[in-house]
Scaffold this motif. Structure first.
Motif, mmCIF file in Angstrom:
data_model
loop_
_atom_site.group_PDB
_atom_site.id
_atom_site.type_symbol
_atom_site.label_atom_id
_atom_site.label_comp_id
_atom_site.label_asym_id
_atom_site.label_seq_id
_atom_site.Cartn_x
_atom_site.Cartn_y
_atom_site.Cartn_z
ATOM 1 N N LEU A 100 17.605 31.451 14.622
ATOM 2 C CA LEU A 100 18.432 31.709 15.800
ATOM 3 C C LEU A 100 17.578 32.077 17.001
ATOM 4 O O LEU A 100 17.809 31.597 18.119
ATOM 5 C CB LEU A 100 19.421 32.837 15.481
ATOM 6 C CG LEU A 100 20.302 33.328 16.641
ATOM 7 C CD1 LEU A 100 21.141 32.186 17.192
ATOM 8 C CD2 LEU A 100 21.195 34.476 16.179
ATOM 9 N N PHE A 119 20.208 23.266 15.173
ATOM 10 C CA PHE A 119 20.405 24.613 14.636
ATOM 11 C C PHE A 119 21.755 24.701 13.926
ATOM 12 O O PHE A 119 22.775 24.267 14.457
ATOM 13 C CB PHE A 119 20.346 25.634 15.774
ATOM 14 C CG PHE A 119 20.744 27.016 15.353
ATOM 15 C CD1 PHE A 119 19.915 27.791 14.563
ATOM 16 C CD2 PHE A 119 21.978 27.527 15.738
ATOM 17 C CE1 PHE A 119 20.295 29.056 14.165
ATOM 18 C CE2 PHE A 119 22.366 28.794 15.350
ATOM 19 C CZ PHE A 119 21.519 29.571 14.566
ATOM 20 N N PRO A 144 24.117 27.623 11.708
ATOM 21 C CA PRO A 144 24.219 29.029 11.280
ATOM 22 C C PRO A 144 24.116 29.142 9.767
ATOM 23 O O PRO A 144 24.763 28.405 9.020
ATOM 24 C CB PRO A 144 25.603 29.458 11.791
ATOM 25 C CG PRO A 144 25.956 28.477 12.857
ATOM 26 C CD PRO A 144 25.307 27.190 12.456
ATOM 27 N N GLY A 203 25.079 33.208 15.156
ATOM 28 C CA GLY A 203 24.667 31.822 15.371
ATOM 29 C C GLY A 203 25.774 30.966 15.957
ATOM 30 O O GLY A 203 25.536 30.135 16.841
ATOM 31 N N PHE A 256 26.133 31.765 19.577
ATOM 32 C CA PHE A 256 25.076 31.122 20.362
ATOM 33 C C PHE A 256 25.385 29.645 20.599
ATOM 34 O O PHE A 256 25.193 29.126 21.704
ATOM 35 C CB PHE A 256 23.738 31.277 19.643
ATOM 36 C CG PHE A 256 22.671 30.370 20.170
ATOM 37 C CD1 PHE A 256 22.058 30.632 21.385
ATOM 38 C CD2 PHE A 256 22.281 29.239 19.453
ATOM 39 C CE1 PHE A 256 21.078 29.779 21.884
ATOM 40 C CE2 PHE A 256 21.312 28.398 19.937
ATOM 41 C CZ PHE A 256 20.704 28.667 21.151
#
Length: 458
Positions: A210, A227, A229, A239, A242
């Motif tokens: 993260l 990315f 989570p 996550g 974000f």
């Protein structure tokens, strides 16, 4: 009342000691989440095992040693009673009975003497227990030897017939299997520590992912691996938050870019129409003045759009420092001014090429308008790229060096005025540097003018 208590010398010393310990632990303890979590898991387990070893083991060890030593001391007392009450001709038979039935090797030395006492060991539980039991049950002068690597304990007791020497196996007087418990305890601890390490490492990896994703997004980098989570529920929520934030920012940037492109197209269309209408009118002093105003408006419009856009939509790539500096050097030569540059480290840098070129051009053109000489020094290290622009111009007052980065700021000696007079030169430069995760700062130059320094992480 509180002030009076705080003024006590003892309390002041206690507070000073506490502050010293706090500072020491702050500098010595690890600062990483993984290391601190591992300490949180290991320290309570070690303290618990230390308490168990100090309390349970000490009591168990002493109790077993006392019982074993008591049995051996009782056998020795019985042998002494037999020697004192039976005929001396039966001493050999008593010695054989002791060896056969009691497991003791016994010898009687008629002319023997007790040797001088041996130094007591630091942890002499067996010496202490044997000495107390022999004094209570036998009550005669004695000498014991429990030291050394021998498997036997030697006991000498002074009798009327001489010195009675007894050799007993150490296991008969001492709880010698305690190390097995300690080995089990240490082995179990190592296994638990290994499991905790693997578990915590699995929990810290999503946090590091993260952080890396947030850093790449702040620098404008596009990671090849998207990315996702992972980890505990709280880390997954962070996550996911974000990702949603990144999508909102990207959507906002896209909308703003689309709007700016539309505004730019519409205004440029109107300015082009003005130019055509003025061209149809013919040449005159008034028409030349209007054309200059249109050119000025077009430059100002481009400056506003560049500042608002900030090249956030540009992807990262590789740029050559020498090529950028060479272009500015040629521009200085055309203006009759001097520019020298020095590159320390790798010439290629990973940045947003167009934005970084604009950053270098803005700082160089700012120096060109106010100075005759410019020295550029670039240091490309493993973690940071540092580029310094030193000129011999009038410089900027120290109390105004932060104000000149404000957009549209106009001062008498402001050096953030670009050629269009919009006051956005240094504002755009700092905005580009910060979009790369760095910054632009101003200071005094060794040449007597202004130094502008770019710091960008590599």
């Amino acid at each position: 009342m509180l002030r009076a208590i705080a003024g006590l010398p003892g309390l002041r010393q206690l507070c000073g000691a506490y502050n010293t310990v706090a500072r020491w632990t702050h500098h010595r303890l690890p600062r990483g989440f993984f290391a601190r979590s591992l300490l949180i898991s290991i320290i309570p387990m070690l303290l618990l095992q230390a308490v168990v070893a100090a309390v349970f083991m000490e009591r168990h060890w002493q109790m077993v040693t006392e019982r074993l030593s008591d049995a051996v001391t009782g056998d020795i007392a019985a042998i002494i009673d037999l020697i004192d009450t039976t005929d001396p001709d039966y001493e050999d038979e008593i010695i054989s009975i002791a060896a056969r039935d009691m497991g003791l090797r016994v010898a009687l030395e008629p002319d023997g003497k007790l040797p001088p006492p041996l130094p007591k060991p630091f942890f002499g539980l067996l010496d202490q227990v044997l000495a107390e039991l022999i004094s209570d049950k036998i009550g005669r002068p004695f000498w014991i030897d429990t030291l050394g690597n021998s498997r036997f304990v030697e006991i000498r007791i002074k009798l009327d017939e001489g010195i009675l020497r007894i050799f007993a196996r150490r296991s008969m007087t001492y709880a010698s299997n305690t190390h097995i418990f300690i080995l089990w305890m240490v082995g179990t601890s190592l296994v638990l520590i290994g499991i905790a390490t693997l578990f915590l490492r699995g929990q810290t990896r999503p946090i590091l992912s993260l952080a890396q994703a947030a850093e790449d997004f702040g620098k404008g980098h596009r990671s090849s691996m998207p990315f996702k989570p992972r980890g505990a529920i709280e880390i997954r929520r962070a996550g996911l938050a974000f990702i949603l934030m990144r999508e909102r920012i990207e959507r906002q940037i896209e909308q703003r870019t689309t709007m700016l492109n539309g505004v730019s197209h519409d205004l440029r269309t109107i300015l082009t129409r003005f130019k055509l209408q003025l061209a149809l009118i013919g040449d005159s002093a008034e028409v030349d003045a209007l054309n200059q105003d249109i050119e000025e408006m077009q430059k100002m419009l481009e400056g506003y759009i560049d500042f608002a856009r900030g090249d956030a939509e540009e992807t990262t790539g590789t740029a050559s420092l020498s090529a950028l500096f060479k272009r500015q050097q040629e521009d200085f030569e055309l203006s009759g001014k001097t520019l020298h540059y020095t590159i320390i480290g790798d010439d290629a840098v990973t940045v947003r090429p167009n934005a970084f070129a604009r950053l270098v051009a803005n700082l160089a053109s700012n120096a060109k308008r106010h100075a005759n000489r410019l020295e550029i020094t670039a240091e490309h290290g493993e973690k940071w790229l540092s580029v310094s622009f030193d000129d011999d111009g009038p410089g900027i007052a120290e109390d105004m060096r932060e104000d000149v980065f404000k957009p549209f700021l106009r001062l008498d000696n402001a050096r953030n005025l670009d050629s269009s007079g919009t006051g956005l030169g240094l504002a755009i430069a700092r905005d580009i540097a910060r979009s790369h995760g760095g910054n632009v700062v101003l200071s005094d130059s060794p040449l007597g003018g202004l130094r502008a320094t770019i710091h960008i992480p590599c």
